[in-house]
Scaffold this active site. Structure first.
Site, PDB file in Angstrom:
ATOM      1  CB  CYS A 111      -3.827 -16.291  -0.126  1.00 28.80           C
ATOM      2  SG  CYS A 111      -4.967 -16.927   1.114  1.00 28.80           S
ATOM      3  CB  SER A 112      -2.653 -11.923   1.722  1.00 28.11           C
ATOM      4  OG  SER A 112      -3.838 -11.758   0.955  1.00 28.11           O
ATOM      5  CB  CYS A 113      -5.735 -15.403   5.742  1.00 29.03           C
ATOM      6  SG  CYS A 113      -6.398 -16.453   4.454  1.00 29.03           S
ATOM      7  CB  CYS A 123      -1.899 -16.074   5.213  1.00 28.85           C
ATOM      8  SG  CYS A 123      -2.827 -16.934   3.924  1.00 28.85           S
TER       9      CYS A 123
END
Lengths: 210, 102, 101
Positions: A115-117, A112
């Site tokens: 962000c940090s999906c 991702c």
């Protein structure tokens, strides 16, 4: 992650006055929101427990069953949330869940960049490296270099497909089943399926670790 | 115009640090609080993402992961009128007092 | 939004390269690049509205869009079959002349 106290509960683990500016504000916001009745201590504790209960073992079971049962794999890839529900894995908070299957010729890697999906309801919290700026930067334009760092040197004729999770889809990779594992039980196969192999940066382990 | 969080393909990247850190108590809290407020429909993921994206570049790059989460959560809760900056300041002072001096 | 997807599977698409202020989920590196629709995922609430405390409606169609890596990055190994896939909302896509899928 072992933590035996409630999140935010007063305890002996480290002096509070050394907390960072934002850590202190986390406790302050927690207290204010509880005082105002927006959330309860119990809500927070239950949420933390729910998150702690999600581990890569969930994914490992799904992968091992996919390796041993073609009918299961077909259903899992067609409707992963439904299969999770049948398996007692609560993936209801997941928007959409997409399964990517590695083969000898094609392999997938998930990132991702924005962000940090991550498929948290299945695998739990993402590892630190997955959230790191270096991974977010390099996964899309240097996937082979990233995999080399994880110990995987891919031949040129293998096609690498990077998936950037920019929207509502959460991706999980089914790594290729290692050669010579025909006689292993599902329980043994689960031990071969590492978290990082389900993100796609590594292969499954070749044999059950000691 | 490219913003700091939008970093896919940036060429200034180095080796990936694969060290895992044990979650601190306040990080577990930050994670859970963020999730709970989402489950209750008080805020959504895209709002806190937006607040992080709007952080100045230096802050985005220097804060730790869960510090960014808390900073963005505070921005959104202030925006929604659920807390004020001053309330949080006062509560921090109160907690520091309770936790005592070094 | 309802009805049939604007872009069919395999359609050549280019990602719009304009800058939109505020919260968007289209990464910079893919703007202006040409790829193909791998599949349509259906309709989802619009993050560009949700991010600014809107209701995310009307829902917008989301596509899995594939790109050849050498079309995205200067200097990516030209002989490579490597691809990058990005989830892109319909209003960020426009028809392109050449798929190359």
């Amino acid at each position: 992650m072992a933590h035996e106290h409630e999140p935010g509960e007063e305890h002996e683990a480290g002096p509070r006055h050394e907390l960072s500016h934002w850590a202190k504000r986390a406790y302050a916001m927690r207290d204010i929101l509880v005082e105002k009745g927006v959330v309860t201590e119990n809500d927070i504790r239950q949420q933390a427990e729910f998150t702690e209960s999600k581990t890569p073992a969930n994914g490992a079971r799904l992968v091992a069953l996919s390796w041993t049962d073609p009918e299961f794999k077909a259903r899992f890839m067609a409707d992963p949330k439904k299969v999770c529900a049948e398996m007692g894995i609560d993936a209801s908070t997941l928007n959409e869940f997409v399964i990517l299957e590695n083969t000898d010729k094609v392999r997938h890697m998930v990132v991702c960049t924005l962000c940090s999906c991550y498929p948290r309801p299945i695998l739990g919290r993402p590892p630190d490296w997955y959230k790191s700026f270096n991974y977010r930067k390099r996964a899309v334009n240097d996937p082979r270099g990233v995999m080399r760092e994880f110990g995987l040197d891919l031949p040129d004729d293998v096609e690498v497909r990077v998936h950037d999770s920019t929207a509502d889809m959460r991706y999980l990779v089914i790594p290729a089943r290692p050669a010579g594992t025909e006689n292993l039980s599902v329980e043994e196969l689960e031990k071969l399926v590492t978290r990082d192999s389900m993100i796609g940066v590594m292969d499954a382990l070749p044999s059950v670790p000691e | 115009m490219k913003r700091t969080h939008d970093m896919g393909g940036d060429t200034d990247a180095g080796a990936i640090d694969r060290t895992e850190h044990a979650m601190d108590d306040w990080e577990v809290l930050a994670d859970a609080l963020n999730q709970v407020l989402g489950v209750k429909g008080i805020k959504c993921t895209d709002e806190t993402r937006r607040a992080r994206e709007d952080m100045d570049s230096e802050a985005y790059l220097s804060l730790s992961y869960y510090e960014r989460w808390i900073a963005s959560l505070e921005t959104i809760l202030v925006e929604k009128g659920l807390v004020t900056r001053e309330e949080v300041d006062r509560k921090v002072a109160e907690l520091e007092n309770r936790w005592g001096e070094p | 939004m309802s009805g049939a997807a604007v872009f069919r599977d395999g359609a050549a698409v280019r990602v719009k390269s304009h800058f939109k202020p505020g919260h968007v989920r289209t990464p910079f590196y893919i703007k202006g690049k040409t790829g193909w629709v791998e599949r349509c995922y259906g309709e989802f609430r619009n993050p560009e509205s949700l991010g600014h405390s809107g209701d995310g409606l009307p829902r917008v169609r989301l596509y899995l869009v594939g790109f050849h890596q050498q079309d995205v990055w200067d200097g990516y190994d030209a002989g490579s079959k490597d691809k990058v896939f990005v989830d892109i909302f319909e209003h960020w896509l426009e028809p392109a002349a050449d798929a190359g899928a």
